[in-house]
Design a protein around this motif. Structure first.
Motif, PDB file in Angstrom:
ATOM      1  N   THR A 111      12.308  14.682  -2.473  1.00 26.37           N
ATOM      2  CA  THR A 111      12.907  13.652  -1.639  1.00 26.37           C
ATOM      3  C   THR A 111      11.840  12.888  -0.871  1.00 26.37           C
ATOM      4  OG1 THR A 111      14.901  14.990  -1.375  1.00 26.37           O
ATOM      5  CG2 THR A 111      14.559  13.229   0.226  1.00 26.37           C
ATOM      6  N   ARG A 112      10.854  13.629  -0.374  1.00 28.43           N
ATOM      7  CA  ARG A 112       9.749  13.000   0.350  1.00 28.43           C
ATOM      8  C   ARG A 112       9.017  12.010  -0.542  1.00 28.43           C
ATOM      9  NH1 ARG A 112       6.834  13.850   4.808  1.00 28.43           N
ATOM     10  NH2 ARG A 112       8.281  15.499   5.385  1.00 28.43           N
ATOM     11  N   ALA A 113       8.722  12.419  -1.782  1.00 25.99           N
ATOM     12  CA  ALA A 113       8.004  11.542  -2.709  1.00 25.99           C
ATOM     13  C   ALA A 113       8.825  10.293  -3.024  1.00 25.99           C
ATOM     14  CB  ALA A 113       7.674  12.302  -3.995  1.00 25.99           C
ATOM     15  N   ARG A 114      10.143  10.442  -3.140  1.00 28.46           N
ATOM     16  CA  ARG A 114      11.002   9.309  -3.454  1.00 28.46           C
ATOM     17  C   ARG A 114      11.014   8.296  -2.302  1.00 28.46           C
ATOM     18  NH1 ARG A 114      15.028  12.060  -4.789  1.00 28.46           N
ATOM     19  NH2 ARG A 114      16.279  11.947  -2.885  1.00 28.46           N
ATOM     20  N   LYS A 115      11.074   8.770  -1.069  1.00 26.95           N
ATOM     21  CA  LYS A 115      11.064   7.870   0.084  1.00 26.95           C
ATOM     22  C   LYS A 115       9.710   7.183   0.240  1.00 26.95           C
ATOM     23  CE  LYS A 115      14.722  10.225   2.688  1.00 26.95           C
ATOM     24  NZ  LYS A 115      15.058  10.992   3.909  1.00 26.95           N
ATOM     25  N   ILE A 116       8.637   7.903  -0.057  1.00 28.16           N
ATOM     26  CA  ILE A 116       7.307   7.302   0.010  1.00 28.16           C
ATOM     27  C   ILE A 116       7.171   6.201  -1.033  1.00 28.16           C
ATOM     28  CG2 ILE A 116       4.857   7.753  -0.473  1.00 28.16           C
ATOM     29  CD1 ILE A 116       5.259  10.471   0.942  1.00 28.16           C
ATOM     30  N   ALA A 117       7.677   6.459  -2.244  1.00 23.69           N
ATOM     31  CA  ALA A 117       7.632   5.440  -3.294  1.00 23.69           C
ATOM     32  C   ALA A 117       8.421   4.197  -2.879  1.00 23.69           C
ATOM     33  CB  ALA A 117       8.183   6.005  -4.599  1.00 23.69           C
ATOM     34  N   ARG A 118       9.540   4.400  -2.201  1.00 20.23           N
ATOM     35  CA  ARG A 118      10.352   3.269  -1.745  1.00 20.23           C
ATOM     36  C   ARG A 118       9.627   2.488  -0.641  1.00 20.23           C
ATOM     37  NH1 ARG A 118      16.644   3.802   0.237  1.00 20.23           N
ATOM     38  NH2 ARG A 118      17.243   1.622  -0.176  1.00 20.23           N
ATOM     39  N   THR A 119       8.917   3.209   0.210  1.00 23.03           N
ATOM     40  CA  THR A 119       8.129   2.559   1.259  1.00 23.03           C
ATOM     41  C   THR A 119       7.024   1.700   0.650  1.00 23.03           C
ATOM     42  OG1 THR A 119       8.580   4.317   2.873  1.00 23.03           O
ATOM     43  CG2 THR A 119       6.598   2.995   3.225  1.00 23.03           C
ATOM     44  N   ILE A 120       6.347   2.236  -0.363  1.00 24.76           N
ATOM     45  CA  ILE A 120       5.300   1.475  -1.052  1.00 24.76           C
ATOM     46  C   ILE A 120       5.893   0.226  -1.700  1.00 24.76           C
ATOM     47  CG2 ILE A 120       3.650   1.508  -2.970  1.00 24.76           C
ATOM     48  CD1 ILE A 120       3.298   4.522  -2.412  1.00 24.76           C
ATOM     49  N   SER A 121       7.043   0.382  -2.355  1.00 29.63           N
ATOM     50  CA  SER A 121       7.701  -0.742  -3.011  1.00 29.63           C
ATOM     51  C   SER A 121       8.047  -1.836  -2.003  1.00 29.63           C
ATOM     52  CB  SER A 121       8.970  -0.256  -3.721  1.00 29.63           C
ATOM     53  OG  SER A 121       9.667  -1.326  -4.309  1.00 29.63           O
ATOM     54  N   SER A 122       8.498  -1.446  -0.812  1.00 32.24           N
ATOM     55  CA  SER A 122       8.825  -2.427   0.226  1.00 32.24           C
ATOM     56  C   SER A 122       7.591  -3.192   0.667  1.00 32.24           C
ATOM     57  CB  SER A 122       9.461  -1.728   1.436  1.00 32.24           C
ATOM     58  OG  SER A 122      10.712  -1.177   1.095  1.00 32.24           O
ATOM     59  N   TYR A 123       6.474  -2.463   0.823  1.00 24.86           N
ATOM     60  CA  TYR A 123       5.236  -3.141   1.214  1.00 24.86           C
ATOM     61  C   TYR A 123       4.812  -4.142   0.143  1.00 24.86           C
ATOM     62  CZ  TYR A 123       0.334  -4.095   2.056  1.00 24.86           C
ATOM     63  OH  TYR A 123      -0.866  -4.743   2.245  1.00 24.86           O
ATOM     64  N   MET A 124       4.886  -3.750  -1.110  1.00 29.50           N
ATOM     65  CA  MET A 124       4.488  -4.643  -2.195  1.00 29.50           C
ATOM     66  C   MET A 124       5.361  -5.900  -2.224  1.00 29.50           C
ATOM     67  SD  MET A 124       1.849  -3.501  -3.506  1.00 29.50           S
ATOM     68  CE  MET A 124       0.866  -2.028  -3.783  1.00 29.50           C
ATOM     69  N   SER A 125       6.647  -5.735  -1.969  1.00 29.31           N
ATOM     70  CA  SER A 125       7.553  -6.878  -1.942  1.00 29.31           C
ATOM     71  C   SER A 125       7.210  -7.813  -0.787  1.00 29.31           C
ATOM     72  CB  SER A 125       8.998  -6.391  -1.817  1.00 29.31           C
ATOM     73  OG  SER A 125       9.896  -7.469  -1.707  1.00 29.31           O
ATOM     74  N   LEU A 126       6.997  -7.244   0.411  1.00 29.55           N
ATOM     75  CA  LEU A 126       6.629  -8.060   1.561  1.00 29.55           C
ATOM     76  C   LEU A 126       5.266  -8.713   1.366  1.00 29.55           C
ATOM     77  CD1 LEU A 126       7.875  -5.771   4.480  1.00 29.55           C
ATOM     78  CD2 LEU A 126       8.791  -8.018   3.853  1.00 29.55           C
ATOM     79  N   LYS A 127       4.346  -7.985   0.743  1.00 32.54           N
ATOM     80  CA  LYS A 127       3.003  -8.522   0.475  1.00 32.54           C
ATOM     81  C   LYS A 127       3.087  -9.775  -0.383  1.00 32.54           C
ATOM     82  CE  LYS A 127       0.645  -6.599  -2.783  1.00 32.54           C
ATOM     83  NZ  LYS A 127       0.429  -7.745  -3.712  1.00 32.54           N
ATOM     84  N   ASN A 128       3.941  -9.749  -1.394  1.00 38.56           N
ATOM     85  CA  ASN A 128       4.077 -10.894  -2.287  1.00 38.56           C
ATOM     86  C   ASN A 128       4.794 -12.064  -1.616  1.00 38.56           C
ATOM     87  OD1 ASN A 128       2.796  -9.531  -4.378  1.00 38.56           O
ATOM     88  ND2 ASN A 128       4.714  -8.658  -5.149  1.00 38.56           N
ATOM     89  N   THR A 129       5.651 -11.752  -0.651  1.00 36.84           N
ATOM     90  CA  THR A 129       6.411 -12.796   0.047  1.00 36.84           C
ATOM     91  C   THR A 129       5.625 -13.406   1.200  1.00 36.84           C
ATOM     92  OG1 THR A 129       8.461 -11.625  -0.495  1.00 36.84           O
ATOM     93  CG2 THR A 129       8.584 -13.290   1.234  1.00 36.84           C
ATOM     94  N   LEU A 130       4.857 -12.576   1.904  1.00 37.89           N
ATOM     95  CA  LEU A 130       4.154 -13.001   3.121  1.00 37.89           C
ATOM     96  C   LEU A 130       2.647 -13.005   2.884  1.00 37.89           C
ATOM     97  CD1 LEU A 130       6.279 -10.776   5.538  1.00 37.89           C
ATOM     98  CD2 LEU A 130       6.597 -13.237   5.127  1.00 37.89           C
ATOM     99  N   ARG A 131       2.218 -13.778   1.918  1.00 35.86           N
ATOM    100  CA  ARG A 131       0.810 -13.766   1.499  1.00 35.86           C
ATOM    101  C   ARG A 131      -0.140 -14.165   2.628  1.00 35.86           C
ATOM    102  NH1 ARG A 131       0.246 -13.183  -4.000  1.00 35.86           N
ATOM    103  NH2 ARG A 131       2.177 -13.433  -5.214  1.00 35.86           N
ATOM    104  N   GLY A 132       0.290 -15.097   3.453  1.00 36.56           N
ATOM    105  CA  GLY A 132      -0.572 -15.525   4.548  1.00 36.56           C
ATOM    106  C   GLY A 132      -0.871 -14.402   5.518  1.00 36.56           C
ATOM    107  N   LEU A 133       0.132 -13.604   5.847  1.00 32.33           N
ATOM    108  CA  LEU A 133      -0.076 -12.476   6.754  1.00 32.33           C
ATOM    109  C   LEU A 133      -1.013 -11.446   6.143  1.00 32.33           C
ATOM    110  CD1 LEU A 133       3.508 -11.841   8.207  1.00 32.33           C
ATOM    111  CD2 LEU A 133       1.654 -13.217   9.160  1.00 32.33           C
ATOM    112  N   VAL A 134      -0.902 -11.229   4.839  1.00 33.72           N
ATOM    113  CA  VAL A 134      -1.781 -10.288   4.151  1.00 33.72           C
ATOM    114  C   VAL A 134      -3.222 -10.773   4.212  1.00 33.72           C
ATOM    115  CG1 VAL A 134      -2.324  -9.180   1.947  1.00 33.72           C
ATOM    116  CG2 VAL A 134       0.064  -9.492   2.634  1.00 33.72           C
TER     117      VAL A 134
END
Length: 376
Positions: A108-131
């Motif tokens: 369960t821990r690994a699954r939540k961590i993977a989801r957290t990483i996925s969220s960061y990647m999505s935000l990274k692609n959307t908010l390129r200037g902030l990155v």
């Protein structure tokens, strides 16, 4: 031990505002509170105006509010968080994360961590200037083995600052045997593996700040200055927390003891020379206690005062942190894996820490000289 930048967490419409009186480095609010107040009220520099921040030297941080959303059964998704981050002017933005529970199994821990990483990647692609500016902050969660390496590989090419989340329950001893030690081991291990700045989410209490200074964490946030005041408590370096309001003692040490009064009076005297606080106001006013507690935390974070408290377990944690800091990453990871019940880790040949620590394309951002931390 280096200095810290203390970030004071606060609800948007709450009082008092210590940053109007004290040299506060930063303030943190969360996206859940922003949406509750109404995005139209805080768009652009509206949030700064609402908080009374007219000095750009005071940093404004926005947390995703993931914990607040999830405890209400709401998954905001990255689209809603990106909308807030795109429209509200701040200095730093914490990526949406899904904190593992303190008793979650490893799958369960690994699954939540993977989801957290996925969220960061999505935000990274959307908010390129902030990155590109180094202002979108990914969140690490406790892990060993491939889950840890996946977080490192995902974040390092894109960020020079990261946060560590989900550790408050461990400091509150809710993850079974060795609960606090797990948190100390993970923080120490991550400090050795992550070459950028590290921020401890929710851990900048008076008792934990010295611990994080030992480990080398750079910054952190806390709302304990408000929470303790609400329970009628003040923080006094050298003593710990004491009930002073006359409210019924619900937990922790009771009122000031006879041999503690002089220490308390010295701090009140010093505080009264900086802002309007007296013994009577501390007894009768939540706002006075909150302001006093914020000042004490700033003193502890800036090495202006030493927090010793009366907790033998925390004294042992400080000593453990000093000893663990001397160990290499593989030994730290093995110890943490044992506490987490992970039977097998990657071999030394398949998990080069030198490669993990290689950072390329890290954004250069001159405003990253911040630092902090909190208690559970």
């Amino acid at each position: 031990m280096g200095g810290f930048k203390l970030i004071l967490g606060t609800p948007i419409n709450a009082v008092p505002h210590p940053w109007l009186t004290l040299p506060v480095s930063g303030i943190m609010v969360n996206a859940y509170d922003i949406l509750r107040v109404g995005l139209s009220r805080v768009r652009g520099r509206g949030l700064r105006k609402l908080l009374g921040i007219d000095n750009d030297d005071v940093e404004l941080w926005i947390d995703s509010g993931g914990y607040q959303f999830l405890r209400r059964g709401i998954d905001p998704g990255t689209y809603k968080i990106a909308k807030v981050y795109r429209e509200v002017d701040a200095d730093y933005y914490i990526s949406l994360d899904y904190p593992p529970g303190p008793l979650d199994d490893n799958e369960t821990r690994a699954r939540k961590i993977a989801r957290t990483i996925s969220s960061y990647m999505s935000l990274k692609n959307t908010l390129r200037g902030l990155v590109e500016e180094g202002r979108l902050i990914p969140v690490f969660h406790m892990a060993v083995g491939e889950s840890l390496r996946l977080q490192l590989r995902s974040y390092e090419p894109h960020s020079c600052i990261a946060a560590v989340g989900g550790l408050i329950p461990h400091f509150m001893q809710r993850s079974g045997k060795g609960s606090r030690l797990k948190a100390v081991l993970f923080l120490t291990l991550l400090r050795k593996l992550w070459r950028g700045k590290l921020h401890a989410l929710g851990l900048a209490s008076a008792a934990v700040i010295p611990l994080l200074k030992i480990i080398g964490i750079d910054s952190g946030d806390t709302q304990t200055w408000r929470h303790k005041a609400a329970f009628g408590k003040i923080i006094v370096p050298g003593l710990g927390e004491r009930h002073i309001s006359g409210q019924k003692v619900r937990f922790g040490p009771a009122t000031l003891r006879e041999n503690e009064v002089d220490i308390y009076r010295e701090f009140v005297k010093k505080a009264s020379s900086l802002f309007n606080v007296t013994h009577e106001s501390l007894v009768n006013s939540f706002e006075a206690r909150a302001l006093f507690n914020a000042w004490i935390l700033l003193e502890v974070a800036s090495n202006g005062a030493t927090y010793r408290g009366t907790s033998k377990p925390f004294a042992k944690l400080y000593e453990a942190a000093r000893a663990l800091k001397k160990l290499p990453p593989d030994e730290l990871e093995a110890k943490l894996a044992g506490l987490l019940g992970v039977a097998k880790l990657p071999s030394a040949e398949s998990s080069s820490y030198v490669e993990v620590k290689t950072v390329e394309r890290v954004p250069s951002y001159t405003a990253l000289n911040y630092t902090t931390v909190e208690e559970a």
